[in-house]
Structures are given as structure tokens and as C-alpha cells.
Design a protein around this motif. Structure first.
Motif, PDB file in Angstrom:
ATOM      1  N   LYS A 165      -2.178   1.532   1.991  1.00 24.67           N
ATOM      2  CA  LYS A 165      -1.856   2.478   3.062  1.00 24.67           C
ATOM      3  C   LYS A 165      -1.834   1.735   4.380  1.00 24.67           C
ATOM      4  CE  LYS A 165      -3.440   6.514   0.726  1.00 24.67           C
ATOM      5  NZ  LYS A 165      -4.601   6.979   0.047  1.00 24.67           N
ATOM      6  N   LEU A 166      -0.799   1.960   5.147  1.00 26.21           N
ATOM      7  CA  LEU A 166      -0.698   1.329   6.474  1.00 26.21           C
ATOM      8  C   LEU A 166      -1.619   2.057   7.440  1.00 26.21           C
ATOM      9  CD1 LEU A 166       3.160   0.861   6.693  1.00 26.21           C
ATOM     10  CD2 LEU A 166       1.451  -0.908   6.345  1.00 26.21           C
ATOM     11  N   TYR A 176       4.523  -3.498   2.323  1.00 28.30           N
ATOM     12  CA  TYR A 176       3.657  -4.600   1.895  1.00 28.30           C
ATOM     13  C   TYR A 176       4.425  -5.584   1.019  1.00 28.30           C
ATOM     14  CZ  TYR A 176      -0.626  -2.558   3.733  1.00 28.30           C
ATOM     15  OH  TYR A 176      -1.602  -2.074   4.570  1.00 28.30           O
ATOM     16  N   TYR A 177       5.239  -5.075   0.126  1.00 31.44           N
ATOM     17  CA  TYR A 177       5.997  -5.944  -0.787  1.00 31.44           C
ATOM     18  C   TYR A 177       6.941  -6.868  -0.020  1.00 31.44           C
ATOM     19  CZ  TYR A 177       9.194  -7.404  -4.474  1.00 31.44           C
ATOM     20  OH  TYR A 177       9.966  -8.145  -5.332  1.00 31.44           O
ATOM     21  N   ILE A 178       7.624  -6.338   0.998  1.00 25.59           N
ATOM     22  CA  ILE A 178       8.616  -7.120   1.736  1.00 25.59           C
ATOM     23  C   ILE A 178       7.985  -7.955   2.856  1.00 25.59           C
ATOM     24  CG2 ILE A 178      10.599  -6.955   3.309  1.00 25.59           C
ATOM     25  CD1 ILE A 178      11.593  -4.619   1.625  1.00 25.59           C
ATOM     26  N   TYR A 179       7.121  -7.340   3.661  1.00 23.05           N
ATOM     27  CA  TYR A 179       6.634  -8.003   4.869  1.00 23.05           C
ATOM     28  C   TYR A 179       5.268  -8.684   4.728  1.00 23.05           C
ATOM     29  CZ  TYR A 179      10.475  -5.419   6.909  1.00 23.05           C
ATOM     30  OH  TYR A 179      11.707  -4.910   7.180  1.00 23.05           O
ATOM     31  N   GLU A 180       4.497  -8.278   3.716  1.00 22.57           N
ATOM     32  CA  GLU A 180       3.191  -8.881   3.488  1.00 22.57           C
ATOM     33  C   GLU A 180       3.004  -9.165   1.996  1.00 22.57           C
ATOM     34  OE1 GLU A 180      -0.069  -6.926   5.614  1.00 22.57           O
ATOM     35  OE2 GLU A 180       1.440  -5.822   6.780  1.00 22.57           O
ATOM     36  N   PRO A 181       3.894  -9.978   1.425  1.00 20.38           N
ATOM     37  CA  PRO A 181       3.887 -10.190  -0.032  1.00 20.38           C
ATOM     38  C   PRO A 181       2.613 -10.849  -0.574  1.00 20.38           C
ATOM     39  CG  PRO A 181       5.368 -11.743   1.038  1.00 20.38           C
ATOM     40  CD  PRO A 181       4.925 -10.766   2.084  1.00 20.38           C
ATOM     41  N   GLU A 182       1.869 -11.548   0.277  1.00 18.17           N
ATOM     42  CA  GLU A 182       0.642 -12.207  -0.187  1.00 18.17           C
ATOM     43  C   GLU A 182      -0.579 -11.288  -0.098  1.00 18.17           C
ATOM     44  OE1 GLU A 182       0.836 -15.086  -1.773  1.00 18.17           O
ATOM     45  OE2 GLU A 182       2.982 -14.981  -1.375  1.00 18.17           O
ATOM     46  N   SER A 183      -0.416 -10.106   0.478  1.00 13.69           N
ATOM     47  CA  SER A 183      -1.528  -9.160   0.580  1.00 13.69           C
ATOM     48  C   SER A 183      -1.857  -8.600  -0.801  1.00 13.69           C
ATOM     49  CB  SER A 183      -1.164  -8.009   1.523  1.00 13.69           C
ATOM     50  OG  SER A 183      -0.138  -7.211   0.948  1.00 13.69           O
ATOM     51  N   LYS A 184      -3.001  -7.964  -0.897  1.00 12.70           N
ATOM     52  CA  LYS A 184      -3.430  -7.373  -2.170  1.00 12.70           C
ATOM     53  C   LYS A 184      -2.392  -6.351  -2.654  1.00 12.70           C
ATOM     54  CE  LYS A 184      -7.626  -5.546  -4.277  1.00 12.70           C
ATOM     55  NZ  LYS A 184      -9.010  -5.107  -4.035  1.00 12.70           N
ATOM     56  N   CYS A 185      -1.915  -5.521  -1.745  1.00 11.51           N
ATOM     57  CA  CYS A 185      -0.915  -4.517  -2.110  1.00 11.51           C
ATOM     58  C   CYS A 185       0.424  -5.171  -2.448  1.00 11.51           C
ATOM     59  CB  CYS A 185      -0.734  -3.501  -0.992  1.00 11.51           C
ATOM     60  SG  CYS A 185       0.382  -2.154  -1.435  1.00 11.51           S
ATOM     61  N   GLY A 186       0.813  -6.189  -1.695  1.00  9.58           N
ATOM     62  CA  GLY A 186       2.062  -6.901  -1.971  1.00  9.58           C
ATOM     63  C   GLY A 186       2.067  -7.508  -3.360  1.00  9.58           C
ATOM     64  N   GLN A 187       0.945  -8.093  -3.755  1.00 14.77           N
ATOM     65  CA  GLN A 187       0.826  -8.689  -5.089  1.00 14.77           C
ATOM     66  C   GLN A 187       0.846  -7.617  -6.178  1.00 14.77           C
ATOM     67  OE1 GLN A 187       0.708 -12.090  -5.971  1.00 14.77           O
ATOM     68  NE2 GLN A 187       1.499 -12.169  -3.887  1.00 14.77           N
ATOM     69  N   LEU A 188       0.171  -6.500  -5.925  1.00 16.74           N
ATOM     70  CA  LEU A 188       0.171  -5.378  -6.864  1.00 16.74           C
ATOM     71  C   LEU A 188       1.589  -4.843  -7.040  1.00 16.74           C
ATOM     72  CD1 LEU A 188      -1.434  -3.270  -8.548  1.00 16.74           C
ATOM     73  CD2 LEU A 188      -1.579  -1.918  -6.438  1.00 16.74           C
ATOM     74  N   ALA A 189       2.294  -4.690  -5.936  1.00 15.92           N
ATOM     75  CA  ALA A 189       3.667  -4.185  -5.967  1.00 15.92           C
ATOM     76  C   ALA A 189       4.562  -5.120  -6.782  1.00 15.92           C
ATOM     77  CB  ALA A 189       4.204  -4.037  -4.552  1.00 15.92           C
ATOM     78  N   LYS A 190       4.387  -6.412  -6.593  1.00 13.68           N
ATOM     79  CA  LYS A 190       5.178  -7.392  -7.331  1.00 13.68           C
ATOM     80  C   LYS A 190       4.936  -7.256  -8.832  1.00 13.68           C
ATOM     81  CE  LYS A 190       5.940 -12.359  -7.764  1.00 13.68           C
ATOM     82  NZ  LYS A 190       5.539 -13.687  -7.265  1.00 13.68           N
ATOM     83  N   ARG A 191       3.668  -7.134  -9.223  1.00 15.22           N
ATOM     84  CA  ARG A 191       3.345  -6.980 -10.649  1.00 15.22           C
ATOM     85  C   ARG A 191       3.946  -5.685 -11.203  1.00 15.22           C
ATOM     86  NH1 ARG A 191      -1.590  -8.452  -8.700  1.00 15.22           N
ATOM     87  NH2 ARG A 191      -2.564  -6.461  -9.256  1.00 15.22           N
TER      88      ARG A 191
END
Length: 115
Positions: free
Chosen positions: A113-114, A78-93
Motif C-alpha cells: 500500500k502506498l 511497486y512493480y514498475i517504479y520500485e521493483p527491488e522492494s518487497k512488494c515489487g518482488q512479490l508482484a514479479k513472482r
């Protein structure tokens, strides 16, 4: 058995930033070095993009594992391929040090979860 010649040294020099990258194209166009040889040298020096993507993925996955993230592979995706998703944003934080985000990742939220 591979045969190496002085033009290969110029390719290595050019790829590593010490030489002229345009000179590499000239070597290819004039037939002194085959494009496939340049690609093989890139791979041998770990300069090809797929290899670098793999290293980045593994490095980030290790960071999430270190943070205690449940499903670090999924979070990395999610962090790499879907950075704008809810999980991607959480991962970034979480990578920025947010304790709340880290705790949320550790709990194993469903949206990370995928399917």
C-alpha cells in the motif's frame, strides 16, 4: 489546418523502421521538417515514450486486476517504479505464476500500500 508534404512520409517511414532514422535528422537539420513536426508525428503514431509507458502501466495493472490483486494500482506502482522492494518482488513472482505470491497479493498485504 496542417499541411503535409513528402518529407513527412519519409519521417513516418523512418520512425516505423522502414527507412533511415539518420535521414530524419538530416531533414530536421536542413530545415525540410521541423523537430516539432517529427514529435507530432511520433505522438500521432503512438511512438512517444510517455504514451508507451502509459500503455505498459495499464497493461500490467490489468494483469494484477485479473489475478485478483487488492490495490492493483499500488502493486503496479511497486512493480514498475520500485521493483527491488518487497512488494515489487512479490508482484514479479505473481506475474511469473507463483500461486503463493498471487494469494498474498489477493489478501491485500500492508507493504503493498502506498503511503
Amino acid at each position: 489546418m496542417a499541411i503535409f508534404h513528402r518529407y513527412h512520409e519519409s519521417v513516418v517511414s523512418g520512425l516505423c523502421g522502414e527507412g533511415d532514422k539518420e535521414y530524419i535528422e538530416t531533414l530536421i537539420e536542413t530545415g525540410y521538417v521541423a523537430r516539432s513536426e517529427v514529435q507530432a508525428i511520433k505522438e500521432a503514431l503512438a511512438l512517444d515514450k510517455q504514451y508507451l509507458k502509459g500503455i505498459r502501466y495499464q497493461s500490467i495493472k490489468e494483469k494484477f486486476s485479473y489475478l485478483g490483486s487488492a490495490g492493483s494500482g499500488n502493486v503496479t506502482h511497486y512493480y514498475i517504479y520500485e521493483p527491488e522492494s518487497k512488494c515489487g518482488q512479490l508482484a514479479k513472482r505473481a506475474l511469473q505464476g507463483s500461486k503463493q505470491a498471487i494469494e498474498t497479493l489477493q489478501s491485500g498485504v500492508k507493504y503493498c500500500k502506498l503511503e
